[in-house]
Design an enzyme around this catalytic site. Structure first.
Site, short mmCIF file in Angstrom:
data_model
loop_
_atom_site.label_atom_id
_atom_site.label_comp_id
_atom_site.label_asym_id
_atom_site.label_seq_id
_atom_site.Cartn_x
_atom_site.Cartn_y
_atom_site.Cartn_z
N LYS A 177 -4.61 13.08 7.14
CA LYS A 177 -4.36 11.70 7.58
C LYS A 177 -2.92 11.58 8.03
O LYS A 177 -1.99 11.92 7.30
CB LYS A 177 -4.61 10.71 6.44
CG LYS A 177 -4.42 9.27 6.86
CD LYS A 177 -4.76 8.31 5.74
CE LYS A 177 -3.61 8.04 4.84
NZ LYS A 177 -2.53 7.25 5.44
N ASP A 184 -4.17 6.95 10.91
CA ASP A 184 -4.19 5.72 10.12
C ASP A 184 -3.04 4.81 10.50
O ASP A 184 -2.06 4.70 9.78
CB ASP A 184 -4.12 6.13 8.63
CG ASP A 184 -4.04 4.97 7.67
OD1 ASP A 184 -4.58 3.89 7.99
OD2 ASP A 184 -3.44 5.14 6.59
N LYS A 203 -3.53 1.55 11.39
CA LYS A 203 -3.89 0.18 10.95
C LYS A 203 -3.48 -0.88 11.97
O LYS A 203 -2.70 -1.78 11.68
CB LYS A 203 -3.23 -0.14 9.60
CG LYS A 203 -3.64 0.77 8.45
CD LYS A 203 -3.05 0.25 7.15
CE LYS A 203 -3.46 1.07 5.96
NZ LYS A 203 -2.88 2.41 5.91
N ASP A 216 -3.48 -6.87 15.78
CA ASP A 216 -2.84 -7.70 16.81
C ASP A 216 -3.95 -8.44 17.55
O ASP A 216 -5.12 -8.37 17.14
CB ASP A 216 -2.01 -6.80 17.76
CG ASP A 216 -0.80 -7.53 18.34
OD1 ASP A 216 -0.98 -8.68 18.80
OD2 ASP A 216 0.31 -6.97 18.34
N THR A 251 -5.67 -0.95 -0.99
CA THR A 251 -5.99 -0.53 -2.36
C THR A 251 -4.82 -0.76 -3.32
O THR A 251 -4.97 -0.65 -4.53
CB THR A 251 -6.40 0.95 -2.41
OG1 THR A 251 -5.48 1.70 -1.63
CG2 THR A 251 -7.79 1.15 -1.87
N ARG A 288 -0.25 11.65 -2.76
CA ARG A 288 0.72 12.13 -3.77
C ARG A 288 0.15 13.07 -4.83
O ARG A 288 0.84 14.02 -5.20
CB ARG A 288 1.44 10.92 -4.40
CG ARG A 288 2.46 10.34 -3.44
CD ARG A 288 2.86 8.94 -3.81
NE ARG A 288 1.80 7.98 -3.56
CZ ARG A 288 1.92 6.67 -3.68
NH1 ARG A 288 3.08 6.15 -4.05
NH2 ARG A 288 0.93 5.86 -3.42
O1 C5P Z 1 -0.37 8.97 -2.16
P1 C5P Z 1 -1.66 8.23 -2.13
O2 C5P Z 1 -2.85 9.05 -2.59
O3 C5P Z 1 -1.57 6.89 -2.85
O4 C5P Z 1 -1.89 7.91 -0.58
C1 C5P Z 1 -2.88 7.04 -0.12
C2 C5P Z 1 -2.77 6.93 1.37
O5 C5P Z 1 -3.79 6.08 1.84
C3 C5P Z 1 -1.45 6.36 1.90
O6 C5P Z 1 -1.14 7.07 3.08
C4 C5P Z 1 -1.76 4.92 2.23
O7 C5P Z 1 -1.05 4.45 3.36
C5 C5P Z 1 -3.25 5.00 2.58
N1 C5P Z 1 -4.01 3.77 2.39
C6 C5P Z 1 -4.11 3.11 1.19
N2 C5P Z 1 -4.86 1.96 1.08
C7 C5P Z 1 -5.50 1.48 2.14
C8 C5P Z 1 -5.42 2.17 3.37
C9 C5P Z 1 -4.67 3.32 3.46
O8 C5P Z 1 -3.56 3.56 0.19
N3 C5P Z 1 -6.27 0.43 2.03
#
Ligand code: C5P
Length: 238
Positions: A33, A60, A62, A65, A124, A215
């Site tokens: 991603k 991603d 997002k 607009d 999330t 992460r």
């Molecule tokens: O590090 P982690 O596992 O928390 O990363 C989650 C990834 O998913 C991040 O890149 C974040 O921008 C993305 N994301 C998210 N929640 C959303 C959409 C995308 O955490 N609703």
């Protein structure tokens, strides 16, 4: 031993960091991603580079607009070869439908495969406190399902949502709808800034089609071992 259901979030800032992580993970990971952090610093070349490596890409960015601007933005991203792109579902039915229609038309015109387009429901990281401060009164889970149904009606291929909401989205939107879930944490991993989380097998059991994990893999002492452990857990749910 890769699994297209696992998408690793490349939330880094340089091509050197991208290459180092992709190299470390090797054949273990087939899907990446690219989010705003990376795209804003290195630009579209990162998507092209990942495709040259034979990887799938979820771009991603997002988009959120007015319909015409979102459609134009997607048209600019079209030729990069991303497998999934996304917009904010809260941009509304017309925005999502315009985006999906333009994407399909542009792909047909250029004779290239159309990326899947999905809608972000509620981030999330959003917790109840944030929710109330926004002045929202509808339960968060109800809004997520409502936005997912709206995304489907507008012609989107799926949504981004919390793994905790995947089951009700699956029920509301049927079996072919993509449910991409960030907020996935293996047992014992740090929650970081996520709120509505679940473990990998749980997320799949709930109906998620793809897990976005950043992460817990990137920041692990041994990212490949972390990815393999997650893949092993995912294997249990086919
Ligand atoms: O590090 P982690 O596992 O928390 O990363 C989650 C990834 O998913 C991040 O890149 C974040 O921008 C993305 N994301 C998210 N929640 C959303 C959409 C995308 O955490 N609703």
């Amino acid at each position: 031993m890769s699994d297209d259901r696992l998408i690793v979030a490349l939330d880094v800032h340089t091509m050197d960091d991208v290459k180092a992580l992709v190299d470390t993970l090797g054949e273990t990971v087939s899907y990446y991603k690219v989010g705003m952090e990376l795209f804003y610093s290195v630009g579209p070349d990162v998507v092209r580079w990942l495709k040259e490596q034979g990887k799938h890409v979820f771009l991603d960015l997002k988009l959120h607009d007015i319909p015409n601007t979102v459609a134009g933005g997607l048209a600019s991203l079209m030729g990069l070869g991303a497998d999934i792109v996304n917009v904010h579902a809260s941009g509304g039915y017309t925005m999502m439908k315009t985006a999906a229609d333009h994407l399909h038309a542009a792909a047909a015109e250029q004779g290239i495969p159309c990326p899947k387009i999905i809608g972000v429901t509620v981030l999330t990281s959003m917790n109840e406190d944030d929710w109330q401060k926004l002045g929202e009164t509808e339960p968060m889970a109800d809004l997520v399902t409502r936005l997912a149904k709206l995304a489907k009606a507008a012609g989107l291929d799926g949504v981004v949502a919390s793994p905790r909401e995947a089951a009700s989205i699956r029920e509301a939107c049927g079996k072919d709808f993509l449910i991409v879930t960030p907020g996935v944490r293996p047992a014992g991993a740090s929650i970081d800034d996520q709120s509505r989380i679940a473990m990998p097998a749980q997320a799949l059991q709930n109906g998620a089609t793809h897990l976005v994990i950043g992460r817990p893999i990137r920041a692990a002492k041994d990212p490949k071992a972390a990815a393999l452990a997650i893949l092993k857990e995912m294997e249990r749910v086919k």
